[in-house]
Design a protein around this motif. Structure first.
Motif, short mmCIF file in Angstrom:
data_model
loop_
_atom_site.label_atom_id
_atom_site.label_comp_id
_atom_site.label_asym_id
_atom_site.label_seq_id
_atom_site.Cartn_x
_atom_site.Cartn_y
_atom_site.Cartn_z
N HIS A 11 0.83 -1.21 0.00
CA HIS A 11 0.00 0.00 0.00
C HIS A 11 0.87 1.27 0.00
O HIS A 11 0.50 2.27 -0.60
N LEU A 15 1.36 4.25 -3.22
CA LEU A 15 1.22 5.70 -3.04
C LEU A 15 2.39 6.50 -3.62
O LEU A 15 2.43 7.71 -3.47
N ARG A 16 3.30 5.85 -4.30
CA ARG A 16 4.50 6.55 -4.76
C ARG A 16 4.19 7.77 -5.62
O ARG A 16 4.86 8.79 -5.50
N ASP A 17 3.16 7.70 -6.48
CA ASP A 17 2.82 8.86 -7.32
C ASP A 17 2.28 10.02 -6.50
O ASP A 17 2.54 11.18 -6.81
N GLU A 18 1.57 9.71 -5.41
CA GLU A 18 1.02 10.74 -4.54
C GLU A 18 2.13 11.56 -3.88
O GLU A 18 1.93 12.72 -3.54
N PHE A 19 3.28 10.94 -3.70
CA PHE A 19 4.40 11.61 -3.04
C PHE A 19 5.53 11.95 -4.01
O PHE A 19 6.66 12.20 -3.60
N CYS A 20 5.20 11.96 -5.31
CA CYS A 20 6.15 12.33 -6.37
C CYS A 20 7.43 11.50 -6.33
O CYS A 20 8.53 12.01 -6.56
#
Length: 169
Positions: A11, A15-20
């Protein structure tokens, strides 16, 4: 720099894209892996290991065992450093630091000051025949940091230097 990230929670990886977080490439990769197993099975030696593996329950046993810290020391190149992030109220912190000291020739310092929720432990793996610096002197801004970044980081660097110098005294 080449960066390998071991993350056990899918999970978090999702979320890697959410945190650039950049996509994987030749220099950067995120591996779905248990950190303890990753370090134990390391096929390369690292200059730096960053340990930030706690959750709301604290640090899992696999990332706080004597074996884990021994594996960290073995996975580092001579001259390498382990940087471990612990919650300030972590039960067992003194035990964990003693375990780290056992495998890093006591070249270990703790950084924590008023207002921080975390304690940072730095453990240095000495190079053969080379002593660690006795004292950290005046620090200047590295040319790669702009003034704003330096202003933000300088208090932490000053704290590291103070703790190191006190440790060496």
């Amino acid at each position: 720099a080449h960066i390998d990230v071991a993350e056990i929670n899918p999970h978090v990886i999702a979320l890697r894209d959410e945190f650039c977080i950049p996509p994987d490439d030749q220099r950067f990769q995120i591996l779905a892996a248990d950190g303890a197993a990753f370090v134990r099975q390391a096929v390369t030696s690292y200059d730096v290991l960053l340990l930030d593996g706690f959750d709301d329950q604290g640090l899992p046993p696999s990332l706080s065992s004597t074996r884990f810290y021994q594996d960290c020391a073995q996975a580092l190149r001579p001259g390498g450093i382990l940087v471990a992030n612990f919650p300030a109220g972590q039960s067992g912190l003194k035990t964990y630091v003693k375990r780290i000291q056992r495998h890093f020739a006591d070249a270990v310092v703790q950084i924590g000051y008023e207002g921080l929720d975390n304690i940072i432990v730095l453990a240095f793996k000495p190079q053969e025949g080379q002593a660690l610096p006795a004292r950290i002197g005046v620090m200047g801004r590295p040319s790669c940091l702009d003034d704003e970044a330096w202003e933000q980081l300088m208090p932490a660097f000053a704290q590291i230097a103070k703790v190191w110098n006190d440790h060496q005294a």
